[in-house]
Design a protein around this motif. Structure first.
Motif, PDB file in Angstrom:
ATOM      1  N   LYS A 100      14.869 -22.258   1.398  1.00 35.54           N
ATOM      2  CA  LYS A 100      13.438 -22.207   1.841  1.00 35.54           C
ATOM      3  C   LYS A 100      12.667 -21.790   0.928  1.00 35.54           C
ATOM      4  CE  LYS A 100      14.424 -21.348   6.821  1.00 35.54           C
ATOM      5  NZ  LYS A 100      14.536 -20.406   7.737  1.00 35.54           N
ATOM      6  N   GLN A 101      13.141 -20.628  -0.001  1.00 37.91           N
ATOM      7  CA  GLN A 101      12.240 -20.157  -0.763  1.00 37.91           C
ATOM      8  C   GLN A 101      11.925 -20.829  -1.847  1.00 37.91           C
ATOM      9  OE1 GLN A 101      14.565 -16.898  -3.006  1.00 37.91           O
ATOM     10  NE2 GLN A 101      12.601 -16.267  -3.931  1.00 37.91           N
ATOM     11  N   ARG A 103      11.576 -24.005  -1.751  1.00 32.55           N
ATOM     12  CA  ARG A 103      10.628 -25.093  -1.198  1.00 32.55           C
ATOM     13  C   ARG A 103       9.459 -24.519  -1.007  1.00 32.55           C
ATOM     14  NH1 ARG A 103      15.804 -26.632   1.994  1.00 32.55           N
ATOM     15  NH2 ARG A 103      14.705 -25.671   3.848  1.00 32.55           N
ATOM     16  N   ALA A 104       9.195 -22.874  -0.578  1.00 33.37           N
ATOM     17  CA  ALA A 104       7.914 -22.439  -0.525  1.00 33.37           C
ATOM     18  C   ALA A 104       7.150 -22.455  -2.029  1.00 33.37           C
ATOM     19  CB  ALA A 104       8.159 -20.888  -0.119  1.00 33.37           C
ATOM     20  N   THR A 105       8.266 -22.177  -3.127  1.00 35.46           N
ATOM     21  CA  THR A 105       7.701 -22.081  -4.402  1.00 35.46           C
ATOM     22  C   THR A 105       6.947 -23.405  -4.814  1.00 35.46           C
ATOM     23  OG1 THR A 105       9.652 -20.861  -4.752  1.00 35.46           O
ATOM     24  CG2 THR A 105       8.321 -21.712  -6.776  1.00 35.46           C
ATOM     25  N   SER A 107       5.707 -25.822  -2.599  1.00 29.69           N
ATOM     26  CA  SER A 107       4.279 -25.942  -1.702  1.00 29.69           C
ATOM     27  C   SER A 107       3.315 -25.105  -2.658  1.00 29.69           C
ATOM     28  CB  SER A 107       4.593 -25.503  -0.413  1.00 29.69           C
ATOM     29  OG  SER A 107       5.620 -26.283   0.222  1.00 29.69           O
ATOM     30  N   ALA A 108       3.831 -23.826  -2.818  1.00 28.56           N
ATOM     31  CA  ALA A 108       2.762 -23.039  -3.458  1.00 28.56           C
ATOM     32  C   ALA A 108       2.251 -23.391  -4.727  1.00 28.56           C
ATOM     33  CB  ALA A 108       3.170 -21.672  -3.821  1.00 28.56           C
ATOM     34  N   GLU A 170       8.859 -26.525   7.204  1.00 27.20           N
ATOM     35  CA  GLU A 170       8.016 -27.243   6.471  1.00 27.20           C
ATOM     36  C   GLU A 170       7.111 -28.269   7.055  1.00 27.20           C
ATOM     37  OE1 GLU A 170      11.219 -26.708   6.185  1.00 27.20           O
ATOM     38  OE2 GLU A 170      11.425 -25.506   4.163  1.00 27.20           O
TER      39      GLU A 170
END
Ligand code: F6P
Length: 405
Positions: A100-101, A103-105, A107-108, A170
């Motif tokens: 998840k981390q 994928r968050a990077t 998106s950011a 997501e």
């Protein structure tokens, strides 16, 4: 609306992510969309030493390995960002992106864009194994024996499994069975440019060039005998060599064949004339099993088993040889073979299948629909091959000669 697109692949190694990434990229390229794939693995192989292909490099407990992989991922994202800032329209991040981390990077990195995550799963153990085998021929495993390479790759996968978090919250996500070409789940919260087109691509079969070749002449062919595992005649070997010359100007990375000797003998010279070509045997492409008629000639069948000859003549497609097969009962395995081919060929432009008379009829009719009554009579000569081309909007096939013998 922002028309730039970011797609991020998600999934364990060898689940068909790169194949799908390439398929999407190739299709949009044809529509003049400026698209580029950003592959973490390629960057890693380019920038780091042999150590980065060991299983330990991928262990979550290997702090320097973790840091290096994160570094490559950030670099790749920055390259994608730069590409989109300088005229690029679609960036595809091809990496496992299993946390998840991570994928968050991603998106950011693209706060103004709706990132689409495509997770690839494949529940078919046998196909996964075949894909692993194909992967082992990669250069990064070149210094290892097959067993060592397999062991190393399986360990790598288990490291990924240990930290794997499937897509969940997501905003824009789609989960696809990459072998079956089936969408298992989708959830879209934002306007994702080209979404319908992308979804269509995930489920549609496309092939740029499929060369469907029948094996060369065998001793059984000379006598009109069916079944068996006969080898090629001098003429058959000559046909194989001529095919090899003909295809030497094409790049054929993989030749798919059956388990029979005659397809191996035909494929071998072709592979030898290529720079890098592997031959993969798929039992799904074995010739129709004639059961109790194994090894007989058509004349012998008429004389000794007239009821078989008569019933087959009346409805050749649906007739199943006692203790054997019919066209109808080959359907499932041939379709599975084709799915394997499309999955394993890594969306390369050129695919070659060296098959048999009945098998090739079924393969041809899968791609270019024919009524079932026509299928068992499709012309499958040994001195020509079929060139099949399929995109989502067009299908063509052409019977081409490669020699005169
Ligand atoms: O004769 C060659 C062959 O490949 C046989 O092994 C097989 O039984 C046959 O062709 C299939 O063709 P048909 O369905 O026309 O008998």
């Amino acid at each position: 609306m922002n028309t730039k697109t970011v797609i991020a692949m998600v999934g364990l190694p060898a689940r068909g992510k790169s194949t799908i990434a390439r398929k999407i990229a190739r299709t949009f390229e044809l529509d003049d969309v400026k698209v580029q794939i950003f592959n973490n693995g390629e960057l890693r192989r380019k920038l780091s030493s042999e150590n980065s292909s060991t299983a330990d490099f991928f262990s979550p407990h290997n702090a320097s390995g973790v840091e290096l992989r994160e570094q490559y991922s950030r670099m790749n994202l920055q390259h994608a960002r730069d590409f989109l800032n300088t005229g690029g329209q679609m960036a595809i991040i091809d990496a496992s992106n299993v946390t998840k981390q991570r994928r968050a990077t991603i998106s950011a990195m693209f706060p103004e864009l709706a990132v689409l995550f495509i997770e690839c799963v494949n529940m078919d153990e046998e196909v996964l194994e075949a894909n692993l085998e194909r992967k082992l021929s990669l250069k990064e495993f070149g210094h290892l024996s097959t067993e060592e390479a397999l062991d190393s790759f399986l360990k790598r996968i288990s490291h990924y499994e240990g930290v794997y978090e499937p897509l969940a919250e997501e905003r824009n996500q789609i989960v696809v069975d990459s072998f079956e070409g089936r969408i298992l789940q989708e959830h879209i919260s934002d306007l994702v440019p080209h979404y319908d087109r992308i979804r269509d691509l995930l489920t549609t079969r496309t092939v740029k060039n499929l060369f469907l070749v029948r094996h060369g002449e065998t001793y059984y062919n000379l006598e009109d005998r069916i079944g068996g595992d006969s080898t090629l005649t001098e003429r058959g070997l000559m046909q194989a060599r001529t095919l090899a010359d003909y295809f030497s100007t094409w790049r054929i990375p993989i030749i798919f064949r059956s388990n029979h000797k005659r397809t191996l003998q035909t494929a071998t010279p072709i592979a030898e004339k290529q720079e890098h070509c592997s031959i993969i045997a798929l039992p799904e492409f074995n010739e129709i099993d004639p059961g109790i008629c194994e090894g007989m000639t058509y004349q012998e069948i008429i004389a000794q088993m007239p009821e078989v000859a008569k019933a087959r003549k009346e409805n050749k497609y649906d007739y199943v040889y006692p203790d054997g097969e019919g066209y109808v009962s080959m359907e499932r395995r041939i379709h599975r073979g084709i799915q394997k081919v499309l999955y394993l060929n890594n969306y390369d432009d050129n695919i070659m299948i060296v098959g048999h008379q009945a098998v090739n009829r079924m393969i041809l009719s899968y791609f270019v629909f024919r009524q079932k009554e026509e299928v068992p009579y499709l012309y499958m000569p040994q001195n020509r091959f079929y060139h099949i081309q399929i995109d989502p909007h067009k299908k063509t096939f052409e019977l081409k000669p490669y020699q005169n013998v």
